[in-house]
Design an enzyme around this catalytic site. Structure first.
Site, mmCIF file in Angstrom:
data_model
loop_
_atom_site.group_PDB
_atom_site.id
_atom_site.type_symbol
_atom_site.label_atom_id
_atom_site.label_comp_id
_atom_site.label_asym_id
_atom_site.label_seq_id
_atom_site.Cartn_x
_atom_site.Cartn_y
_atom_site.Cartn_z
ATOM 1 N N CYS A 2 -39.503 -57.778 -2.019
ATOM 2 C CA CYS A 2 -39.697 -58.876 -2.958
ATOM 3 C C CYS A 2 -39.142 -60.134 -2.300
ATOM 4 O O CYS A 2 -37.929 -60.277 -2.147
ATOM 5 C CB CYS A 2 -38.975 -58.606 -4.281
ATOM 6 S SG CYS A 2 -39.145 -59.963 -5.470
ATOM 7 N N GLU A 114 -47.215 -60.983 -3.145
ATOM 8 C CA GLU A 114 -47.202 -60.258 -1.887
ATOM 9 C C GLU A 114 -48.424 -60.680 -1.091
ATOM 10 O O GLU A 114 -49.454 -61.052 -1.667
ATOM 11 C CB GLU A 114 -47.209 -58.742 -2.151
ATOM 12 C CG GLU A 114 -46.803 -57.906 -0.957
ATOM 13 C CD GLU A 114 -45.433 -58.282 -0.429
ATOM 14 O OE1 GLU A 114 -45.387 -59.041 0.578
ATOM 15 O OE2 GLU A 114 -44.427 -57.837 -0.988
#
Length: 271
Positions: A2, A114
């Site tokens: 993350c 992402e």
């Protein structure tokens, strides 16, 4: 992993959602659609109130810096490298094990970003025609629009170069726990692109479902075996992922337009 996420919910909404008993309105952060490492973020945690001498832990909404600095660290310089802690080893790593035992928190988010390298871009890179390939960002979020409650840890660090009464003498920092990305089908997949989270990236933030919030935040739960049982991924099929504009790749860009779904990826064919 993350490395970037969105957090646009109002503190008032988080207070009600998580049953927060104490928060300071003057610490309120503006909505942030491009949260990057070392930024200040909202977290939910349970801790006794020092000044009030509270007999029990109080659930609080606090503002912390994203990037954990261990209490034993000589300097805070490594914070940007400790934005994530792996669920598989968090209980044994020196930087995280003490926080895992008694200083756990939740980082509320809309979802996380992402990046996926396009197939054509990969080919050019392999052929030596391009030194740095372009990547297509995806936004991953609960399909039902609920909060993405990321499991986290927090820690206190004392800056010994400052006097006790200096407002910056104590740092309170946090880290997001990550786990293996789900290999099952997405609850809502894009028309073109990845069919599972694992096809986007092998890691993902550990999302806690509401039934685990109380146990995770309880500082009285310190047994490692008990706590590691909470580090299970959420049920498969509850997430969705969709392509967003490459503008999110620049941390200076920030606004709700970053979450707008594209009809297709900007960076060519991905799969």
């Amino acid at each position: 992993m993350c490395g970037r996420y969105a957090a646009s919910r109002r503190p008032e909404d988080l207070v009600g959602l998580f049953g927060v008993e104490k928060w300071e309105p003057e610490e309120t952060l503006a909505p942030d659609w491009n949260v990057a490492p070392t930024k200040e973020v909202h977290v939910v945690l349970e801790r006794r109130l020092k000044d009030a001498g509270s007999p029990r832990p109080v659930r609080q909404l606090r503002t912390l810096k994203w990037g954990l600095v261990p209490s034993w660290s000589r300097t805070p310089e490594g914070a940007a490298r400790m934005i994530n802690a792996r669920a598989e080893t968090v209980h044994e790593k020196p930087s995280f094990r003490r926080a895992f035992s008694s200083r756990r928190c939740i980082l509320p988010a809309d979802g996380y970003y992402e990046w996926v390298t396009g197939a054509g871009e990969r080919d050019l890179e392999v052929e030596g025609k391009k030194k740095r390939s372009r990547k297509q960002p995806y936004f991953v979020t609960p399909a039902d629009g609920s909060v993405f409650a990321m499991a986290g840890l927090y820690e206190f660090w004392r800056d010994r170069t400052l006097p006790d009464d200096h407002p910056a003498a104590w740092w309170v920092t946090c880290s997001v726990i990550t786990t293996e990305a789900e290999t099952g089908p997405l609850g809502v997949a894009p028309a073109e692109g990845p069919r599972s989270l694992a096809e986007i990236h092998p890691r993902m933030p550990l999302m806690l479902t509401p039934d685990r919030w109380d146990a995770w935040l309880d500082p009285g739960r310190t047994d490692v075996d008990d706590l590691t049982g909470l580090l299970t991924a959420p049920p498969e099929g509850i997430m969705r992922a969709y392509p967003v504009a490459t503008a999110v790749s620049n941390v200076r860009n920030n606004g709700p337009e970053l979450l707008e779904e594209l009809e297709g990826p900007e960076v060519g064919t991905l799969f």
